[in-house]
Design an enzyme around this catalytic site. Structure first.
Site, short mmCIF file in Angstrom:
data_model
loop_
_atom_site.label_atom_id
_atom_site.label_comp_id
_atom_site.label_asym_id
_atom_site.label_seq_id
_atom_site.Cartn_x
_atom_site.Cartn_y
_atom_site.Cartn_z
N SER A 1 -18.28 19.07 25.26
CA SER A 1 -19.66 19.41 24.88
C SER A 1 -20.62 18.71 25.83
O SER A 1 -20.30 17.66 26.39
CB SER A 1 -19.93 18.94 23.45
OG SER A 1 -21.29 19.09 23.13
N TYR B 1 -19.31 12.17 16.98
CA TYR B 1 -19.09 13.44 17.70
C TYR B 1 -19.28 13.25 19.20
O TYR B 1 -18.43 13.66 20.00
CB TYR B 1 -20.04 14.51 17.18
CG TYR B 1 -19.85 15.85 17.86
CD1 TYR B 1 -18.70 16.60 17.64
CD2 TYR B 1 -20.82 16.38 18.73
CE1 TYR B 1 -18.51 17.84 18.26
CE2 TYR B 1 -20.64 17.60 19.35
CZ TYR B 1 -19.49 18.33 19.11
OH TYR B 1 -19.30 19.54 19.74
N1 LIG Z 1 -21.24 25.85 18.58
C1 LIG Z 1 -21.80 24.93 19.34
O1 LIG Z 1 -23.04 24.86 19.44
C2 LIG Z 1 -20.94 23.98 20.12
C3 LIG Z 1 -21.54 23.19 21.13
C4 LIG Z 1 -20.76 22.31 21.86
C5 LIG Z 1 -19.41 22.23 21.62
N2 LIG Z 1 -18.83 22.99 20.63
C6 LIG Z 1 -17.40 22.85 20.41
O2 LIG Z 1 -16.79 24.12 20.43
C7 LIG Z 1 -15.56 24.06 19.70
C8 LIG Z 1 -15.46 25.28 18.81
O3 LIG Z 1 -16.48 25.21 17.82
P1 LIG Z 1 -17.29 26.49 17.33
O4 LIG Z 1 -18.69 26.33 17.79
O5 LIG Z 1 -16.56 27.72 17.66
O6 LIG Z 1 -17.31 26.19 15.76
P2 LIG Z 1 -16.61 26.93 14.52
O7 LIG Z 1 -17.04 28.35 14.48
O8 LIG Z 1 -16.89 26.07 13.35
O9 LIG Z 1 -15.06 26.88 14.88
C9 LIG Z 1 -14.31 25.70 14.75
C10 LIG Z 1 -12.84 26.05 14.77
O10 LIG Z 1 -12.08 24.83 14.65
C11 LIG Z 1 -11.12 25.01 13.62
N3 LIG Z 1 -10.82 23.76 12.94
C12 LIG Z 1 -11.69 22.92 12.31
N4 LIG Z 1 -11.03 21.91 11.73
C13 LIG Z 1 -9.70 22.11 12.01
C14 LIG Z 1 -8.51 21.42 11.68
N5 LIG Z 1 -8.55 20.30 10.94
N6 LIG Z 1 -7.33 21.91 12.11
C15 LIG Z 1 -7.29 23.05 12.85
N7 LIG Z 1 -8.38 23.74 13.20
C16 LIG Z 1 -9.57 23.29 12.78
C17 LIG Z 1 -11.77 25.99 12.64
O11 LIG Z 1 -10.77 26.68 11.90
P3 LIG Z 1 -10.33 26.37 10.38
O12 LIG Z 1 -11.56 25.96 9.63
O13 LIG Z 1 -9.76 27.69 9.94
O14 LIG Z 1 -9.29 25.31 10.47
C18 LIG Z 1 -12.45 26.95 13.61
O15 LIG Z 1 -11.53 27.91 14.05
C19 LIG Z 1 -15.57 22.73 18.96
O16 LIG Z 1 -14.72 21.82 19.64
C20 LIG Z 1 -17.01 22.28 19.06
O17 LIG Z 1 -17.13 20.88 19.01
C21 LIG Z 1 -19.57 23.85 19.89
#
Ligand SMILES: NC(=O)c1ccc[n+]([C@@H]2O[C@H](COP(=O)([O-])OP(=O)(O)OC[C@H]3O[C@@H](n4cnc5c(N)ncnc54)[C@H](OP(=O)(O)O)[C@@H]3O)[C@@H](O)[C@H]2O)c1
Length: 266
Positions: free
Chosen positions: A144, A157
């Site tokens: 990130s 985080y």
């Molecule tokens: N969206 C943003 O603005 C943003 C910005 C910077 C970085 N990121 C990073 O991008 C990545 C993806 O996030 P996203 O934005 O796509 O959010 P999201 O829609 O909430 O997706 C998160 C994913 O992680 C999985 N997950 C969460 N806890 C888990 C666990 N204990 N075991 C296995 N899987 C787990 C969730 O699936 P389940 O709940 O089904 O397990 C879901 O598939 C993350 O690493 C996040 O930190 C996001």
């Protein structure tokens, strides 16, 4: 430099594939003909995605329901992957917490470190030797822009993502010339379930529509960057600005500004 050639026996493993960026990464890879192993906890979501991608792109899609924050679950997943020809590894699952560290739930903070740091490290350490053995492979680690900077009220985080960013870029250098690449995906704001999971309702009010990218845009940029063997991909103008500010602005200036920004988001 290119992605490994898709084959019916090889798998691109995508963690966090049940929503957001991970779901979009799975689709971008399936569109290029890669068979997949989808990993997350919500099996019903993974199954529905697997069925759709298999029908639409004529690839094989396996589903592994796994709580990656649980060491025993990770070991069981790795035992299953021991029999799989993993060619691409997208370590993307993650979540954030916001608030003063002293007030946050210690168990949830520990879970965050297990998922965002230890799981990423465990899977990389376990699967990297096999990628090197096959002489062709690609790793994507979702860090990130938060990992470039101090983030008051988002401390755990930001620290976990500093680990992810540094691991990815270090491996990128280490793997040069091996046939295996490692790319860091460092997003800024992406419209996914992230804000909801992080109880970050106010972020919608604080950021204008143009500041966001879609999960599809972030994933497509990430897969293109993996294919060209890039070190870091930062999708969207907001993330690019954060990327520069977080890396080059003095901490003494960043800390009070970000304290105000993240303090206002809670
Ligand atoms: N969206 C943003 O603005 C943003 C910005 C910077 C970085 N990121 C990073 O991008 C990545 C993806 O996030 P996203 O934005 O796509 O959010 P999201 O829609 O909430 O997706 C998160 C994913 O992680 C999985 N997950 C969460 N806890 C888990 C666990 N204990 N075991 C296995 N899987 C787990 C969730 O699936 P389940 O709940 O089904 O397990 C879901 O598939 C993350 O690493 C996040 O930190 C996001």
């Amino acid at each position: 430099m290119s992605l490994p050639t898709p084959s019916s026996s090889a798998r691109a493993v995508v963690t966090g594939a049940s929503s957001g960026i991970g779901e979009a990464l799975a689709e971008s890879l399936a569109r290029r003909g890669h068979s997949l192993t989808l990993v997350a906890r919500r099996q019903d979501r993974l199954r529905a995605l697997a069925d759709r991608l298999a029908a639409q792109y004529l690839v094989t899609v396996d589903v592994e329901a796994c709580d990656l924050s649980d060491r025993a679950h990770r070991e069981a997943l790795l035992a299953k992957l021991a029999h799989v020809d993993v060619s691409i590894l997208c370590l993307n699952a993650g979540f954030a917490t916001y608030g003063g560290l002293a007030a946050l739930d210690p168990a949830r903070e520990r879970e965050q470190v297990e998922l965002n740091v230890t799981a990423v490290h465990d899977l990389t350490v376990a699967l990297l030797p096999r990628l090197l053995e096959r002489g062709s492979g690609a790793i994507l680690i979702t860090g990130s822009t938060a990992g470039n900077q101090p983030s008051p009220y988002n401390a755990t985080y930001a620290a976990t993502k500093a680990f992810a960013n540094t691991l990815a870029e270090s491996l990128h250098g280490e793997l040069a010339g091996t046939g295996v690449t490692c790319t860091l995906l460092a997003p800024g704001p992406v419209r996914t379930e992230f804000a909801e999971v992080s109880h970050l309702g106010k972020v919608e009010e604080m950021l204008p529509a143009f500041a966001w990218v879609t999960a599809g845009e972030a994933a497509e940029a990430a897969v293109r960057s993996m294919a060209s063997g890039r070190r870091r991909v930062v999708p969207g103008a907001t993330a690019k600005l954060q990327n520069i500010g977080g890396q080059h602005a003095p901490r003494s200036i960043l800390n009070p500004i970000l304290r105000k920004v993240y303090g206002g988001m809670r």
